[in-house]
Scaffold this active site. Structure first.
Site, PDB file in Angstrom:
ATOM      1  N   TYR A 146      -2.623  -9.263  13.271  1.00  0.00           N
ATOM      2  CA  TYR A 146      -1.758  -8.325  12.761  1.00  0.00           C
ATOM      3  C   TYR A 146      -1.694  -7.167  14.106  1.00  0.00           C
ATOM      4  O   TYR A 146      -2.708  -6.971  14.672  1.00  0.00           O
ATOM      5  CB  TYR A 146      -2.377  -7.677  11.718  1.00  0.00           C
ATOM      6  CG  TYR A 146      -1.571  -6.435  10.977  1.00  0.00           C
ATOM      7  CD1 TYR A 146      -0.290  -6.775  10.660  1.00  0.00           C
ATOM      8  CD2 TYR A 146      -1.867  -5.205  11.187  1.00  0.00           C
ATOM      9  CE1 TYR A 146       0.800  -5.571  10.427  1.00  0.00           C
ATOM     10  CE2 TYR A 146      -1.192  -4.049  10.795  1.00  0.00           C
ATOM     11  CZ  TYR A 146      -0.006  -4.279  10.113  1.00  0.00           C
ATOM     12  OH  TYR A 146       0.772  -3.130   9.829  1.00  0.00           O
ATOM     13  N   ASP A 234      -4.917  -6.555  21.748  1.00  0.00           N
ATOM     14  CA  ASP A 234      -4.724  -5.414  20.652  1.00  0.00           C
ATOM     15  C   ASP A 234      -6.140  -5.103  20.163  1.00  0.00           C
ATOM     16  O   ASP A 234      -6.658  -5.837  19.331  1.00  0.00           O
ATOM     17  CB  ASP A 234      -3.915  -6.099  19.677  1.00  0.00           C
ATOM     18  CG  ASP A 234      -3.632  -5.189  18.369  1.00  0.00           C
ATOM     19  OD1 ASP A 234      -4.371  -4.062  18.630  1.00  0.00           O
ATOM     20  OD2 ASP A 234      -2.932  -5.269  17.856  1.00  0.00           O
ATOM     21  N   LYS A 262      -7.121   3.606  15.589  1.00  0.00           N
ATOM     22  CA  LYS A 262      -8.454   3.612  14.512  1.00  0.00           C
ATOM     23  C   LYS A 262      -9.192   4.606  15.136  1.00  0.00           C
ATOM     24  O   LYS A 262      -9.169   5.750  15.144  1.00  0.00           O
ATOM     25  CB  LYS A 262      -8.558   2.210  13.915  1.00  0.00           C
ATOM     26  CG  LYS A 262      -7.649   1.658  13.280  1.00  0.00           C
ATOM     27  CD  LYS A 262      -7.653   0.470  12.563  1.00  0.00           C
ATOM     28  CE  LYS A 262      -6.618   0.186  11.868  1.00  0.00           C
ATOM     29  NZ  LYS A 262      -6.093  -1.220  11.998  1.00  0.00           N
TER      30      LYS A 262
HETATM   31  C1  LIG Z   1      -4.457  -1.594  12.098  1.00  0.00           C
HETATM   32  C2  LIG Z   1      -3.733  -2.467  13.309  1.00  0.00           C
HETATM   33  C3  LIG Z   1      -2.798  -2.140  13.892  1.00  0.00           C
HETATM   34  C4  LIG Z   1      -1.661  -1.022  13.408  1.00  0.00           C
HETATM   35  O1  LIG Z   1      -2.332   0.459  13.407  1.00  0.00           O
HETATM   36  P1  LIG Z   1      -1.626   1.364  12.625  1.00  0.00           P
HETATM   37  O2  LIG Z   1      -2.154   2.558  13.196  1.00  0.00           O
HETATM   38  O3  LIG Z   1      -1.881   0.842  11.251  1.00  0.00           O
HETATM   39  O4  LIG Z   1      -0.228   1.335  12.962  1.00  0.00           O
HETATM   40  C5  LIG Z   1      -2.428  -2.936  14.932  1.00  0.00           C
HETATM   41  N1  LIG Z   1      -3.230  -3.806  15.347  1.00  0.00           N
HETATM   42  C6  LIG Z   1      -4.429  -4.050  14.848  1.00  0.00           C
HETATM   43  C7  LIG Z   1      -5.414  -5.028  15.488  1.00  0.00           C
HETATM   44  C8  LIG Z   1      -4.786  -3.347  13.645  1.00  0.00           C
HETATM   45  O5  LIG Z   1      -5.819  -3.623  12.963  1.00  0.00           O
END
Ligand SMILES: *Cc1c(COP(=O)(O)O)cnc(C)c1O
Length: 430
Positions: A146, A234, A262
């Site tokens: 994701y 990511d 995060k």
């Molecule tokens: C949570 C998440 C995102 C998106 O971040 P948001 O602050 O919710 O937009 C992107 N990549 C990964 C791996 C994530 O866990």
């Protein structure tokens, strides 16, 4: 507000009238486990308390945004001091410099940082930057990873093993994902010279927890180099969580770009995109790739984030790792003792729960495990006994620094009881 309205059910009922589905992010809904979401009134350390006064030991921790636990007094102080100086200016602030320096100092191979307001923005910008820098269009993502909800990254795998992505959501036109190739995790794809970038979660934490197999990340690096594509890690979840320098430091594989979110906001909205100077300088205003944000590098978020990073020392990582590995080892033991087949992979402070006999290495296998259908009953069994896991089978557990050894023990005891209950249920049903 009258007292009667302050129940989870009453608030959810009101929420559904004014908020689509009653939640502001679909992962918070109980759609995949059934029931009514608890409405949080406050969080303190490892726990949250709902509006009815029920306290839960919390393994959601804002999906990883709270690594110190809720309401850490040092973070609260940093935020309130920053707020007293003004919430946002539309001019540069020292906090942005300090947070960017903290990131550059911790992550090998990273020279420059652009701060944004969410993980989604960070990955969306990384893709645009990679395309602008390479002057190519194709991007490759892995099924089950994701990367937020921008159009080009909301692609699902088609029916083939490696296929052009199909739209992952209504409202995402085929054209938006027509240059996104979706391939299975843990297999290095053969790339062409049309590929601008490969984006990957170095440890996948949005399909349950799936670890990279030996050589996968190194293989991606080599394949990207072979065709001149950029490699994007990511690290919105893994960044500053799995090690002081994140997965980049842990695996010793250097991507061209990396995205964060995060943890680096200490609970406030933030995201970041970082990488080698040469690539990063292609961003506006120094380069031709446009990107902007009214609240980017927000003073409250940078103050909170910097405080968190400073508190994450070697001892903190050691503690996080210890808690997660104890939890993982014991959970496997007690759940299997109850006669339930399960895998509980862990990586540093992350852990996942997959029911079933086989080790999960990609999204198709994760789905097989989820289709056994045991997670909803496990989730509700835990919640009824005061332990909050994420209300979805593809999420991971986030033990924080505030989780005490006694709370880990309690989690294991409760899981044992719940697992025995699962067996009794399946015996009755069978
Ligand atoms: C949570 C998440 C995102 C998106 O971040 P948001 O602050 O919710 O937009 C992107 N990549 C990964 C791996 C994530 O866990």
């Amino acid at each position: 507000m009258d007292e009667q309205a302050r129940t989870n059910a009453a608030l959810f009922e009101r929420a559904q009238r004014v908020i689509p589905g009653g939640v502001n992010s679909p992962v918070r809904s109980f759609a995949s486990v059934g029931g009514t979401p608890y409405c949080v009134a406050m969080g303190r350390g490892s726990t949250v308390t709902d509006v009815e006064g029920r306290r839960y030991l919390d393994y959601v921790q804002s999906y990883g945004a709270s690594i110190l636990g809720h309401g850490d007094p040092r973070v609260v102080t940093a935020i309130s001091e920053a707020a007293a100086r003004g919430a946002t200016f539309g001019a540069p602030t020292e906090g942005e410099v300090l947070l960017a320096e903290a990131i550059v100092e911790r992550v090998p191979g990273v020279d420059k940082v652009r701060l944004v307001s969410s993980g989604t923005e960070a990955t969306m910008t990384a893709i645009r930057l990679a395309r602008g820098y390479t002057e190519r269009s194709l991007i490759v993502k892995f099924d089950g990873c994701y990367h937020g909800h921008s159009d080009a990254l909301l692609a699902s795998a088609g029916s083939g093993v490696a296929s052009l992505g199909i739209s992952g959501s209504a409202g995402v036109p085929a054209a938006a994902v027509s240059e996104t190739l979706v391939v299975p995790y843990n297999v290095v794809p053969e790339l062409t010279r049309e590929v601008a970038a490969v984006i990957v979660e170095p440890v996948a934490a949005n399909m349950g927890l799936v670890l990279p197999v030996e050589g996968f990340l190194e293989g991606l690096r080599a394949e990207c180099d072979r065709v001149g594509a950029l490699l994007i890690f990511d690290e919105v979840i893994t960044g500053f969580r799995v090690a002081r320098g994140g997965a980049i430091e842990y695996f010793g594989v250097r991507p061209d770009l990396v995205t964060y979110g995060k943890v680096i906001g200490g609970g406030l909205p933030i995201g970041a995109l970082a990488g080698k100077a040469e690539v990063m300088e292609a961003l506006a205003p120094s380069g031709p790739v446009y990107q902007a944000g009214t609240l980017s590098g927000n003073p409250l978020a940078t103050a909170a984030g910097r405080t968190v990073l400073e508190l994450l020392d070697a001892e903190a990582y050691e503690m996080l790792r210890g808690r997660a590995s104890q939890l993982s080892n014991e959970l496997v033991k007690v759940i299997r003792e109850a006669g339930v087949a399960v895998q509980v992979p862990h990586f540093s402070s992350l852990l996942g729960i997959f029911f079933g006999d086989s080790v999960v290495t990609n999204y198709a296998e994760a789905r097989d495990s989820v289709e056994l259908g045991l997670y909803p009953a496990f989730f509700h069994g835990m919640l009824d006994r005061g332990i909050a896991l994420a209300p979805g089978p593809y999420e991971v557990l986030f033990p924080s620094l505030a989780h005490t050894p006694a709370e880990i023990e309690r989690t294991i005891d409760v899981a044992s009881a719940v697992a025995h209950g699962l067996m009794d249920k399946s015996v009755t049903l069978g």
